[in-house]
Structure formats: structure tokens, C-alpha cells
Design a protein around this motif. Structure first.
Motif, PDB file in Angstrom:
ATOM      1  N   GLU A 130      50.354 -23.060  41.270  1.00  0.00           N
ATOM      2  CA  GLU A 130      50.119 -24.411  40.767  1.00  0.00           C
ATOM      3  C   GLU A 130      51.227 -24.848  39.812  1.00  0.00           C
ATOM      4  N   ASP A 134      53.867 -27.828  40.118  1.00  0.00           N
ATOM      5  CA  ASP A 134      54.026 -28.819  39.050  1.00  0.00           C
ATOM      6  C   ASP A 134      55.502 -28.973  38.684  1.00  0.00           C
ATOM      7  N   ASP A 138      57.847 -32.269  38.805  1.00  0.00           N
ATOM      8  CA  ASP A 138      58.560 -32.729  37.609  1.00  0.00           C
ATOM      9  C   ASP A 138      60.052 -32.852  37.894  1.00  0.00           C
ATOM     10  N   ILE A 177      46.266 -30.760  43.871  1.00  0.00           N
ATOM     11  CA  ILE A 177      46.323 -30.232  42.507  1.00  0.00           C
ATOM     12  C   ILE A 177      47.203 -31.072  41.573  1.00  0.00           C
ATOM     13  N   ASN A 178      47.969 -32.012  42.138  1.00  0.00           N
ATOM     14  CA  ASN A 178      48.888 -32.806  41.320  1.00  0.00           C
ATOM     15  C   ASN A 178      49.151 -34.116  42.058  1.00  0.00           C
ATOM     16  N   LYS A 183      48.126 -33.791  36.312  1.00  0.00           N
ATOM     17  CA  LYS A 183      47.601 -32.457  36.599  1.00  0.00           C
ATOM     18  C   LYS A 183      46.106 -32.323  36.306  1.00  0.00           C
ATOM     19  N   ASP A 184      45.564 -33.210  35.494  1.00  0.00           N
ATOM     20  CA  ASP A 184      44.153 -33.142  35.153  1.00  0.00           C
ATOM     21  C   ASP A 184      43.317 -33.575  36.354  1.00  0.00           C
ATOM     22  N   ARG A 208      41.826 -27.530  40.537  1.00  0.00           N
ATOM     23  CA  ARG A 208      42.849 -26.606  40.038  1.00  0.00           C
ATOM     24  C   ARG A 208      42.176 -25.354  39.500  1.00  0.00           C
ATOM     25  N   PHE A 213      46.582 -27.429  29.718  1.00  0.00           N
ATOM     26  CA  PHE A 213      47.959 -27.920  29.665  1.00  0.00           C
ATOM     27  C   PHE A 213      48.460 -27.967  28.223  1.00  0.00           C
TER      28      PHE A 213
END
Length: 213
Positions: A130, A134, A138, A177-178, A183-184, A208, A213
Motif C-alpha cells: 500500500e 502511495d 505521489d 486503496i488510494n 489514502k483515508d 486499506r 498516516f
């Protein structure tokens, strides 16, 4: 002899005639072991693969797909079947750049994750995947050409996990998951851009393992 047989197979096997898609609906950057599944489920996908879903080594191909085919979605798709720790510990000098990118993600997070998931190796591996995904998202959002398209609503960048190890559920399924860097899971489930997806699906498939985070 096995290699020779593969060559013969490629030379003699008839290619099934199928109409080429007029457009691609998404660009999938995925673990190499998933290509067969992605190509079956999503034949209109422009697929870029490597073992750990790394974006930057393939960034020219990603940009080409987005610009040339006006693709509305980039999907970074990992799988729980890939053991990130084993991949990170491979000793192969010619691939030093690609390994450095993944090792940085691993080394920056493993000390935090180990105490949380040390009793569940599958969950630890999923959490690492995960965070790796992420990081790839990013990286894309840090590039103005991609960030501008996302901010204009012309492109979505999503992270998916294919659960092949019964970590998220009891069946082999994809989980979101994103979404565009969010991400939440609660924020993703309630995002107004995803309202067209039935609420029951969002509740079940936006999930997730690592939500701190």
C-alpha cells in the motif's frame, strides 16, 4: 531445450484475430505477475508492468499513454502475492536504480510497520505494498503535467490491490486503496467524484490495511 520449445511456440501459434480497441480506457502500471489477469479482465487497458509497480522507470511510457490516447485513468495495481521484502533483498547490481527507489520506501517505513504487523506477515506485506503504491501516486502527482490533468478533472490516478492472499477478504478481488492521493478510506468512499459507484460497492471494496498516516 525448454527455451527452444518456447521459441517454436511463438513462431507457430496462430494469433487470435480480434478487433483492436479504438481507444484505451486506462493505463495500468502493475506487478508483472498480474499482466495475464489484467489483459483478460480489462482488454482495453494500456499495460505497463514491472515487479514492484514502479512508476519512474517507466514514466515516458506512462506519459505517452496519457497524452497519445487521452486516457482518463492511471491505475497503480499491486498484488499481495508479491513479497516486497524478498524483492528488496535481491542482489542485482545492474538494477540498482530501480532497487534504490523501492528500498527507500521499504527502509523509511519498515521500523514503523513491524511493531504493528509483526504477528501477521501477510498484513505486513500488504501494508508495505500500500505504501509503495502511495509513493508511486505521489511521484506522479509531483509532476506538473499529471497534477494539472488531475486538478482539471481530466485524469484520475488510483491505487489498487489485488488480494490474492485473503488479507482484505475471502476472495480474490481488487480493492481501491488510494484515489488521487487520498489514502483515508472514509474520504475516498465519500468522495463526490465516486458517487456513481454504488454505495454498497464503495463500502466493501474501498479498504486499506494501513490507515495510520
Amino acid at each position: 531445450m525448454r527455451g527452444v520449445k518456447v521459441i517454436e511456440k511463438l513462431l507457430t501459434k496462430n494469433c487470435v484475430s480480434r478487433e483492436k480497441p479504438s481507444t484505451y480506457d486506462c493505463c495500468v502500471i502493475c506487478s508483472s505477475s498480474m499482466v495475464w489477469r489484467i489483459s483478460q479482465l480489462f482488454p482495453e487497458s494500456y499495460i505497463i508492468s514491472n515487479t514492484a509497480c514502479q512508476v519512474l522507470p517507466n514514466i515516458a511510457s506512462v506519459f505517452f499513454a496519457v497524452k497519445n490516447f487521452e486516457i482518463p485513468l492511471i491505475a497503480i495495481a499491486g498484488t499481495t502475492a508479491i513479497n516486497i521484502e524478498k524483492f528488496v533483498n535481491l542482489n542485482f547490481q545492474p538494477a540498482e536504480i530501480e532497487f534504490k527507489l523501492l528500498k527507500k520506501v521499504y527502509e523509511n517505513n519498515i521500523e514503523v510497520l513491524l511493531p504493528l504487523y509483526e504477528e501477521n506477515e501477510k498484513q505486513l506485506n500488504a501494508a508495505l505494498m500500500e505504501i509503495n503504491i502511495d509513493t508511486q501516486i505521489d511521484n506522479l502527482l509531483s509532476i506538473p503535467e499529471f497534477e494539472n490533468l488531475v486538478s482539471e478533472g481530466k485524469l484520475y490516478i488510483c491505487g489498487f490491490i489485488l488480494d490474492e492472499s485473503a488479507v482484505y477478504g475471502d476472495k480474490i478481488n481488487f480493492y481501491l486503496i488510494n484515489f488521487n492521493g487520498l489514502k483515508d478510506p472514509d474520504e475516498v468512499r465519500n468522495h463526490d467524484l465516486l458517487e456513481e459507484i454504488p454505495e454498497a460497492i464503495r463500502k466493501q471494496k474501498v479498504k486499506r490495511i494501513h490507515v495510520q498516516f
